[in-house]
Design an enzyme around this catalytic site. Structure first.
Site, PDB file in Angstrom:
ATOM      1  N   LYS A  13      -4.003 -19.899  12.572  1.00  0.00           N
ATOM      2  CA  LYS A  13      -5.075 -19.283  11.779  1.00  0.00           C
ATOM      3  C   LYS A  13      -6.299 -20.188  11.680  1.00  0.00           C
ATOM      4  CE  LYS A  13      -2.885 -18.571   7.913  1.00  0.00           C
ATOM      5  NZ  LYS A  13      -1.660 -19.308   8.306  1.00  0.00           N
ATOM      6  N   ARG A  88      -2.124 -14.753  -0.740  1.00  0.00           N
ATOM      7  CA  ARG A  88      -0.795 -15.125  -0.255  1.00  0.00           C
ATOM      8  C   ARG A  88       0.285 -14.180  -0.780  1.00  0.00           C
ATOM      9  NH1 ARG A  88      -0.100 -20.353   1.906  1.00  0.00           N
ATOM     10  NH2 ARG A  88      -1.891 -21.732   1.653  1.00  0.00           N
ATOM     11  N   ARG A 123       5.080 -31.838  16.792  1.00  0.00           N
ATOM     12  CA  ARG A 123       3.855 -32.605  16.577  1.00  0.00           C
ATOM     13  C   ARG A 123       4.183 -34.065  16.275  1.00  0.00           C
ATOM     14  NH1 ARG A 123       0.822 -28.697  12.226  1.00  0.00           N
ATOM     15  NH2 ARG A 123       0.133 -27.041  13.626  1.00  0.00           N
ATOM     16  N   ARG A 155       4.724 -35.792  10.515  1.00  0.00           N
ATOM     17  CA  ARG A 155       4.275 -35.510   9.148  1.00  0.00           C
ATOM     18  C   ARG A 155       5.387 -34.785   8.392  1.00  0.00           C
ATOM     19  NH1 ARG A 155      -1.206 -32.321   8.915  1.00  0.00           N
ATOM     20  NH2 ARG A 155       0.237 -30.779   9.743  1.00  0.00           N
ATOM     21  N   ARG A 166       8.994 -23.302   4.727  1.00  0.00           N
ATOM     22  CA  ARG A 166       7.669 -22.696   4.598  1.00  0.00           C
ATOM     23  C   ARG A 166       7.651 -21.288   5.198  1.00  0.00           C
ATOM     24  NH1 ARG A 166       3.480 -26.688   7.124  1.00  0.00           N
ATOM     25  NH2 ARG A 166       1.965 -25.242   6.219  1.00  0.00           N
TER      26      ARG A 166
END
Length: 212
Positions: A13, A88, A123, A155, A166
């Site tokens: 996004k 949300r 990542r 991270r 999430r």
């Protein structure tokens, strides 16, 4: 053009929001950026938001809506905007309606959970700011930054279990918005592609009918 961007964490996004902002010359409003600014500036809303974020919870609707309402009333948004990260939930969408904000199009970027987990958990970042991916942009030497030689790390937000959590929150709280806006007749969906440029092309094709 007044746009809402929907999509799971890691669906792309942010990238598409920036592309749309540049093409149509309208501001991209990332709720996360506004919240971080409020926290950094130590505003009352920022302090309230920080207490929830530190506890790993979603910031309550009244705090988020207060920030969004103020920003949408500014001159920066008079020719349109892109909302990324808000609403949300159904209550937030209803609050947006209650504010009298008319949304032209709700664009949902669709990416399978498995692909998102692969993208995000792969990542690797460096303290110097460089970023890599074990599949798509691997460093020359595994676990070491090409630019400065420091050790790369994952991270906390990108850890596989965190990503799964999430995604569960997204499916439970945010995904129902697709049905909410489909009933209003302004929902369009785009399948996220492997190449960012291909997704961008599909996004612009989807938005073309809504151009003024």
């Amino acid at each position: 053009m007044k746009i809402i961007l929907l999509g799971a964490p890691g669906a792309g996004k942010g990238t598409q929001s920036a592309n749309i902002s540049e093409k149509y010359n309208i501001p991209a409003i990332a709720t996360g950026d506004i919240l971080r600014a409020a926290i950094k500036n130590g505003t009352e809303l920022g302090k309230a938001a920080k207490s929830y974020i530190d506890a790993g919870k979603l910031v309550p609707d009244d705090v988020v809506i207060g920030i969004i309402k103020e920003y949408l009333g500014s001159d920066a948004c008079k020719n349109g905007f892109i909302l990324d990260g808000f609403p949300r939930s159904i209550p937030q969408a209803e609050a947006l309606d209650a504010m009298g904000v008319k949304i032209d199009v709700v664009l949902s970027i669709e990416v399978a959970d498995e692909k998102i987990i692969e993208r995000m958990s792969g990542r690797r970042v460096c303290p110097c700011g460089a970023s890599y991916h074990v599949l798509y942009k691997a460093p020359a030497k595994e676990g070491v930054c090409d630019k400065c030689g420091q050790a790369l790390y994952v991270r906390a937000d990108d850890a596989a279990e965190t990503v799964k959590s999430r995604l569960e929150t997204f499916h439970a709280q945010t995904e129902p918005l697709k049905a909410f806006y489909a009933k209003k007749g302004n929902l369009v969906t785009v399948q996220g592609q492997e190449e960012v440029a291909d997704t961008t092309r599909l996004v612009f094709e989807a938005l073309r009918p809504y151009e003024a």
